[in-house]
Design an enzyme around this catalytic site. Structure first.
Site, PDB file in Angstrom:
ATOM      1  N   ASN A 112       0.846  -1.207   0.000  1.00 23.20           N
ATOM      2  CA  ASN A 112       0.000   0.000   0.000  1.00 23.20           C
ATOM      3  C   ASN A 112       0.878   1.252   0.000  1.00 23.20           C
ATOM      4  O   ASN A 112       1.855   1.335   0.745  1.00 23.20           O
ATOM      5  CB  ASN A 112      -0.890  -0.043   1.241  1.00 23.20           C
ATOM      6  N   SER A 135      -7.750  -9.352   3.168  1.00 20.31           N
ATOM      7  CA  SER A 135      -8.791  -9.669   2.187  1.00 20.31           C
ATOM      8  C   SER A 135      -9.040  -8.446   1.287  1.00 20.31           C
ATOM      9  O   SER A 135      -9.145  -7.323   1.765  1.00 20.31           O
ATOM     10  CB  SER A 135     -10.062 -10.078   2.937  1.00 20.31           C
ATOM     11  N   CYS A 143     -10.148  -5.339  -0.960  1.00 13.96           N
ATOM     12  CA  CYS A 143     -11.245  -4.363  -1.076  1.00 13.96           C
ATOM     13  C   CYS A 143     -11.886  -4.533  -2.456  1.00 13.96           C
ATOM     14  O   CYS A 143     -11.414  -5.299  -3.298  1.00 13.96           O
ATOM     15  CB  CYS A 143     -10.712  -2.934  -0.903  1.00 13.96           C
ATOM     16  N   ASP A 146      -8.413   4.763   3.866  1.00 17.35           N
ATOM     17  CA  ASP A 146      -8.010   3.781   2.855  1.00 17.35           C
ATOM     18  C   ASP A 146      -9.171   2.962   2.335  1.00 17.35           C
ATOM     19  O   ASP A 146      -9.118   2.444   1.221  1.00 17.35           O
ATOM     20  CB  ASP A 146      -6.932   2.855   3.440  1.00 17.35           C
TER      21      ASP A 146
END
Lengths: 148, 148
Positions: free
Chosen positions: A41, A79, A81, A144
Protein backbone atom coordinates in the site's frame (compact mmCIF):
# COMPACT_ATOMS: atom_id res chain seq x y z
CA UNK A 1 7.46 -21.73 -4.80
CA UNK A 2 4.90 -22.99 -2.29
CA UNK A 3 2.07 -20.91 -0.81
CA UNK A 4 3.74 -20.24 2.53
CA UNK A 5 6.97 -19.05 0.89
CA UNK A 6 5.06 -16.75 -1.46
CA UNK A 7 2.87 -15.52 1.38
CA UNK A 8 6.00 -14.65 3.38
CA UNK A 9 7.00 -12.30 0.53
CA UNK A 10 3.61 -10.55 0.79
CA UNK A 11 3.88 -10.24 4.57
CA UNK A 12 7.43 -8.96 4.23
CA UNK A 13 6.17 -6.26 1.84
CA UNK A 14 3.53 -5.27 4.42
CA UNK A 15 6.19 -4.95 7.11
CA UNK A 16 8.33 -2.89 4.75
CA UNK A 17 5.35 -0.57 4.31
CA UNK A 18 4.93 -0.28 8.06
CA UNK A 19 8.63 0.56 8.47
CA UNK A 20 8.11 3.41 5.97
CA UNK A 21 5.21 4.78 8.00
CA UNK A 22 2.70 3.36 5.54
CA UNK A 23 -0.40 1.18 5.78
CA UNK A 24 0.94 -2.35 6.36
CA UNK A 25 -0.76 -4.33 3.61
CA UNK A 26 1.38 -6.29 1.18
CA UNK A 27 0.95 -8.58 -1.80
CA UNK A 28 2.91 -10.87 -4.09
CA UNK A 29 2.14 -12.43 -7.47
CA UNK A 30 3.50 -15.78 -8.55
CA UNK A 31 3.17 -17.46 -11.95
CA UNK A 32 4.63 -20.79 -13.02
CA UNK A 33 6.32 -21.11 -9.63
CA UNK A 34 8.17 -17.80 -10.02
CA UNK A 35 7.72 -14.63 -7.96
CA UNK A 36 6.89 -11.92 -10.51
CA UNK A 37 6.52 -8.95 -8.15
CA UNK A 38 5.59 -7.79 -4.69
CA UNK A 39 3.70 -4.65 -3.75
CA UNK A 40 2.58 -2.68 -0.74
CA UNK A 41 0.00 0.00 0.00
CA UNK A 42 1.34 3.45 -1.01
CA UNK A 43 -1.30 5.80 0.41
CA UNK A 44 1.18 7.47 2.74
CA UNK A 45 4.40 7.02 0.79
CA UNK A 46 3.07 8.33 -2.58
CA UNK A 47 -0.12 10.05 -1.47
CA UNK A 48 -1.87 7.46 -3.58
CA UNK A 49 -5.58 6.58 -3.65
CA UNK A 50 -5.12 3.59 -5.98
CA UNK A 51 -1.89 1.87 -4.94
CA UNK A 52 -3.22 -0.70 -2.49
CA UNK A 53 -1.13 -3.80 -1.77
CA UNK A 54 -2.60 -5.83 -4.62
CA UNK A 55 -2.81 -3.04 -7.23
CA UNK A 56 0.75 -1.91 -6.47
CA UNK A 57 1.87 -5.52 -6.89
CA UNK A 58 0.08 -5.80 -10.26
CA UNK A 59 1.62 -2.48 -11.32
CA UNK A 60 5.08 -3.62 -10.27
CA UNK A 61 4.65 -6.80 -12.32
CA UNK A 62 4.30 -4.61 -15.42
CA UNK A 63 2.36 -5.19 -18.63
CA UNK A 64 1.77 -8.94 -18.88
CA UNK A 65 -0.05 -11.09 -21.42
CA UNK A 66 -3.36 -12.58 -20.34
CA UNK A 67 -1.80 -16.05 -20.45
CA UNK A 68 0.53 -15.18 -17.54
CA UNK A 69 -2.24 -13.78 -15.32
CA UNK A 70 -4.33 -16.86 -16.16
CA UNK A 71 -1.85 -19.18 -14.46
CA UNK A 72 -0.98 -16.92 -11.54
CA UNK A 73 -1.79 -16.71 -7.85
CA UNK A 74 -1.92 -13.42 -5.95
CA UNK A 75 -1.07 -13.41 -2.25
CA UNK A 76 -2.31 -10.63 -0.01
CA UNK A 77 -2.03 -10.01 3.70
CA UNK A 78 -5.58 -8.59 3.91
CA UNK A 79 -8.79 -9.67 2.19
CA UNK A 80 -9.17 -7.55 -0.98
CA UNK A 81 -11.25 -4.36 -1.08
CA UNK A 82 -13.62 -3.88 -4.03
CA UNK A 83 -10.93 -2.16 -6.12
CA UNK A 84 -8.39 -4.92 -5.61
CA UNK A 85 -11.00 -7.64 -6.17
CA UNK A 86 -11.99 -5.87 -9.39
CA UNK A 87 -8.36 -5.85 -10.49
CA UNK A 88 -8.16 -9.61 -9.90
CA UNK A 89 -11.33 -10.04 -12.01
CA UNK A 90 -10.06 -7.70 -14.76
CA UNK A 91 -6.95 -9.81 -15.24
CA UNK A 92 -8.73 -13.13 -14.59
CA UNK A 93 -6.28 -14.16 -11.89
CA UNK A 94 -7.72 -17.54 -10.92
CA UNK A 95 -6.46 -17.88 -7.34
CA UNK A 96 -6.13 -15.58 -4.33
CA UNK A 97 -4.40 -16.49 -1.06
CA UNK A 98 -5.36 -14.24 1.87
CA UNK A 99 -3.57 -13.98 5.20
CA UNK A 100 -6.23 -12.21 7.24
CA UNK A 101 -9.95 -11.79 6.59
CA UNK A 102 -10.91 -11.13 10.20
CA UNK A 103 -9.91 -7.46 10.14
CA UNK A 104 -11.67 -6.73 6.80
CA UNK A 105 -13.70 -8.72 4.26
CA UNK A 106 -16.00 -7.36 1.54
CA UNK A 107 -15.26 -9.14 -1.75
CA UNK A 108 -14.72 -12.85 -1.25
CA UNK A 109 -18.24 -13.82 -2.39
CA UNK A 110 -17.85 -11.67 -5.53
CA UNK A 111 -14.52 -13.33 -6.32
CA UNK A 112 -15.96 -16.81 -5.82
CA UNK A 113 -19.01 -15.97 -7.94
CA UNK A 114 -16.59 -15.33 -10.82
CA UNK A 115 -14.85 -18.67 -10.30
CA UNK A 116 -11.82 -17.37 -8.41
CA UNK A 117 -10.40 -19.81 -5.88
CA UNK A 118 -10.15 -18.01 -2.53
CA UNK A 119 -7.81 -19.53 0.06
CA UNK A 120 -7.78 -18.01 3.55
CA UNK A 121 -4.69 -18.83 5.62
CA UNK A 122 -6.06 -17.35 8.88
CA UNK A 123 -2.53 -16.28 9.73
CA UNK A 124 -2.67 -15.17 13.37
CA UNK A 125 0.59 -13.21 13.10
CA UNK A 126 -0.86 -11.10 10.26
CA UNK A 127 -4.14 -10.47 12.08
CA UNK A 128 -2.37 -9.44 15.30
CA UNK A 129 -0.05 -7.09 13.38
CA UNK A 130 -2.84 -5.49 11.36
CA UNK A 131 -5.33 -5.11 14.22
CA UNK A 132 -2.67 -3.43 16.35
CA UNK A 133 -1.92 -1.06 13.47
CA UNK A 134 -5.65 -0.31 12.84
CA UNK A 135 -6.23 0.42 16.50
CA UNK A 136 -3.35 2.90 16.49
CA UNK A 137 -4.29 4.49 13.12
CA UNK A 138 -8.09 4.52 12.76
CA UNK A 139 -8.31 7.66 10.59
CA UNK A 140 -5.74 6.46 8.09
CA UNK A 141 -7.38 3.06 7.87
CA UNK A 142 -10.83 4.58 7.37
CA UNK A 143 -9.48 6.81 4.61
CA UNK A 144 -8.01 3.78 2.85
CA UNK A 145 -11.38 2.04 2.68
CA UNK A 146 -13.37 5.17 1.85
CA UNK A 147 -14.94 5.65 5.29
CA UNK A 148 -15.20 8.78 7.42
CA UNK B 1 -21.01 22.22 -13.82
CA UNK B 2 -23.63 20.25 -15.77
CA UNK B 3 -23.20 16.66 -16.98
CA UNK B 4 -22.43 17.53 -20.58
CA UNK B 5 -19.73 20.04 -19.62
CA UNK B 6 -18.13 17.55 -17.23
CA UNK B 7 -18.42 14.79 -19.81
CA UNK B 8 -16.62 16.99 -22.33
CA UNK B 9 -13.65 17.12 -19.93
CA UNK B 10 -13.58 13.29 -19.81
CA UNK B 11 -13.78 13.03 -23.60
CA UNK B 12 -11.07 15.66 -23.97
CA UNK B 13 -8.83 13.56 -21.68
CA UNK B 14 -9.49 10.53 -23.89
CA UNK B 15 -8.50 12.49 -26.99
CA UNK B 16 -5.37 13.73 -25.24
CA UNK B 17 -4.51 10.08 -24.55
CA UNK B 18 -5.02 9.19 -28.21
CA UNK B 19 -2.77 12.08 -29.27
CA UNK B 20 -0.04 10.61 -27.02
CA UNK B 21 -0.38 7.20 -28.71
CA UNK B 22 -2.33 5.86 -25.73
CA UNK B 23 -5.61 4.04 -25.26
CA UNK B 24 -8.29 6.72 -25.69
CA UNK B 25 -10.34 6.37 -22.52
CA UNK B 26 -10.79 9.39 -20.27
CA UNK B 27 -12.54 10.31 -17.07
CA UNK B 28 -13.39 13.30 -14.89
CA UNK B 29 -14.57 13.63 -11.29
CA UNK B 30 -16.82 16.44 -10.11
CA UNK B 31 -17.91 17.23 -6.56
CA UNK B 32 -20.08 20.11 -5.40
CA UNK B 33 -20.19 21.42 -8.98
CA UNK B 34 -16.40 21.64 -9.21
CA UNK B 35 -14.09 19.63 -11.48
CA UNK B 36 -11.61 17.93 -9.11
CA UNK B 37 -9.50 16.07 -11.67
CA UNK B 38 -9.42 14.38 -15.04
CA UNK B 39 -7.56 11.21 -15.97
CA UNK B 40 -6.75 9.04 -18.95
CA UNK B 41 -5.58 5.50 -19.53
CA UNK B 42 -1.79 5.25 -19.08
CA UNK B 43 -1.01 1.72 -20.29
CA UNK B 44 1.15 2.94 -23.16
CA UNK B 45 2.42 6.21 -21.69
CA UNK B 46 3.56 4.78 -18.31
CA UNK B 47 3.56 1.06 -19.06
CA UNK B 48 0.82 0.86 -16.44
CA UNK B 49 -1.51 -2.04 -15.70
CA UNK B 50 -3.63 -0.09 -13.20
CA UNK B 51 -3.95 3.45 -14.56
CA UNK B 52 -7.20 3.17 -16.51
CA UNK B 53 -9.17 6.33 -17.22
CA UNK B 54 -11.15 6.20 -13.97
CA UNK B 55 -8.34 5.03 -11.67
CA UNK B 56 -5.95 7.62 -13.10
CA UNK B 57 -8.62 10.26 -12.49
CA UNK B 58 -9.09 9.12 -8.87
CA UNK B 59 -5.32 9.12 -8.40
CA UNK B 60 -5.02 12.62 -9.87
CA UNK B 61 -7.72 13.86 -7.48
CA UNK B 62 -5.41 12.89 -4.59
CA UNK B 63 -6.25 11.73 -1.08
CA UNK B 64 -9.80 12.89 -0.38
CA UNK B 65 -12.09 12.46 2.62
CA UNK B 66 -15.00 10.07 2.24
CA UNK B 67 -17.42 13.00 2.43
CA UNK B 68 -16.10 14.40 -0.87
CA UNK B 69 -16.39 11.10 -2.74
CA UNK B 70 -19.88 10.69 -1.27
CA UNK B 71 -21.17 13.75 -3.12
CA UNK B 72 -19.25 13.23 -6.35
CA UNK B 73 -19.99 12.05 -9.87
CA UNK B 74 -17.42 10.29 -12.03
CA UNK B 75 -17.64 10.68 -15.80
CA UNK B 76 -16.04 8.12 -18.09
CA UNK B 77 -15.95 7.74 -21.84
CA UNK B 78 -16.23 3.93 -21.62
CA UNK B 79 -18.29 1.73 -19.32
CA UNK B 80 -16.04 0.74 -16.36
CA UNK B 81 -14.08 -2.50 -16.25
CA UNK B 82 -14.20 -4.55 -13.01
CA UNK B 83 -11.19 -2.71 -11.56
CA UNK B 84 -12.65 0.72 -12.19
CA UNK B 85 -16.10 -0.32 -10.96
CA UNK B 86 -14.45 -1.68 -7.82
CA UNK B 87 -12.69 1.65 -7.32
CA UNK B 88 -16.05 3.43 -7.55
CA UNK B 89 -17.45 1.02 -4.93
CA UNK B 90 -14.40 1.38 -2.66
CA UNK B 91 -14.88 5.14 -2.46
CA UNK B 92 -18.70 4.95 -2.50
CA UNK B 93 -18.99 7.33 -5.44
CA UNK B 94 -22.78 7.45 -5.82
CA UNK B 95 -23.12 8.36 -9.52
CA UNK B 96 -21.38 7.35 -12.76
CA UNK B 97 -21.98 8.96 -16.15
CA UNK B 98 -20.84 6.83 -19.09
CA UNK B 99 -20.38 7.98 -22.68
CA UNK B 100 -20.27 4.63 -24.44
CA UNK B 101 -21.36 1.18 -23.26
CA UNK B 102 -21.77 -0.32 -26.72
CA UNK B 103 -18.05 -1.05 -27.17
CA UNK B 104 -17.63 -2.61 -23.70
CA UNK B 105 -19.85 -3.28 -20.66
CA UNK B 106 -19.18 -5.67 -17.77
CA UNK B 107 -19.94 -3.90 -14.48
CA UNK B 108 -23.11 -1.83 -14.69
CA UNK B 109 -25.28 -4.42 -12.92
CA UNK B 110 -22.70 -4.72 -10.11
CA UNK B 111 -22.64 -0.94 -9.69
CA UNK B 112 -26.44 -0.73 -9.62
CA UNK B 113 -26.65 -3.60 -7.14
CA UNK B 114 -24.60 -1.45 -4.74
CA UNK B 115 -26.91 1.53 -5.21
CA UNK B 116 -24.76 3.48 -7.67
CA UNK B 117 -26.74 5.57 -10.12
CA UNK B 118 -25.55 4.67 -13.65
CA UNK B 119 -26.32 7.17 -16.40
CA UNK B 120 -25.50 6.18 -20.00
CA UNK B 121 -25.25 9.08 -22.43
CA UNK B 122 -25.02 6.90 -25.55
CA UNK B 123 -22.71 9.48 -27.07
CA UNK B 124 -22.36 8.50 -30.73
CA UNK B 125 -19.18 10.55 -31.18
CA UNK B 126 -17.46 8.60 -28.36
CA UNK B 127 -18.58 5.21 -29.70
CA UNK B 128 -17.43 6.03 -33.25
CA UNK B 129 -14.05 7.25 -31.96
CA UNK B 130 -13.49 4.26 -29.70
CA UNK B 131 -14.67 1.59 -32.14
CA UNK B 132 -12.37 3.00 -34.83
CA UNK B 133 -9.48 2.91 -32.37
CA UNK B 134 -10.30 -0.67 -31.22
CA UNK B 135 -10.48 -1.88 -34.80
CA UNK B 136 -7.04 -0.42 -35.48
CA UNK B 137 -5.50 -1.62 -32.18
CA UNK B 138 -7.03 -4.97 -31.24
CA UNK B 139 -3.97 -6.36 -29.40
CA UNK B 140 -3.56 -3.30 -27.23
CA UNK B 141 -7.24 -3.23 -26.40
CA UNK B 142 -7.27 -6.93 -25.52
CA UNK B 143 -4.27 -6.43 -23.24
CA UNK B 144 -6.08 -3.62 -21.46
CA UNK B 145 -9.03 -5.85 -20.58
CA UNK B 146 -6.95 -8.92 -19.76
CA UNK B 147 -7.75 -10.86 -22.93
CA UNK B 148 -5.39 -12.68 -25.31
Amino acid sequence: MDDLTAYAAALNAAMEGMAEGGIPIGAAIVADGKLLATGRNQRVQRGSAIHHGETNCIENAGRLPASVYAQSTIYTTLSPCHMCAGTILLYKIPRVVIGDNVSFEVSEDLLRSHGVEVVVLNDAETTRMFEAWMTANPRLWNEDIGED
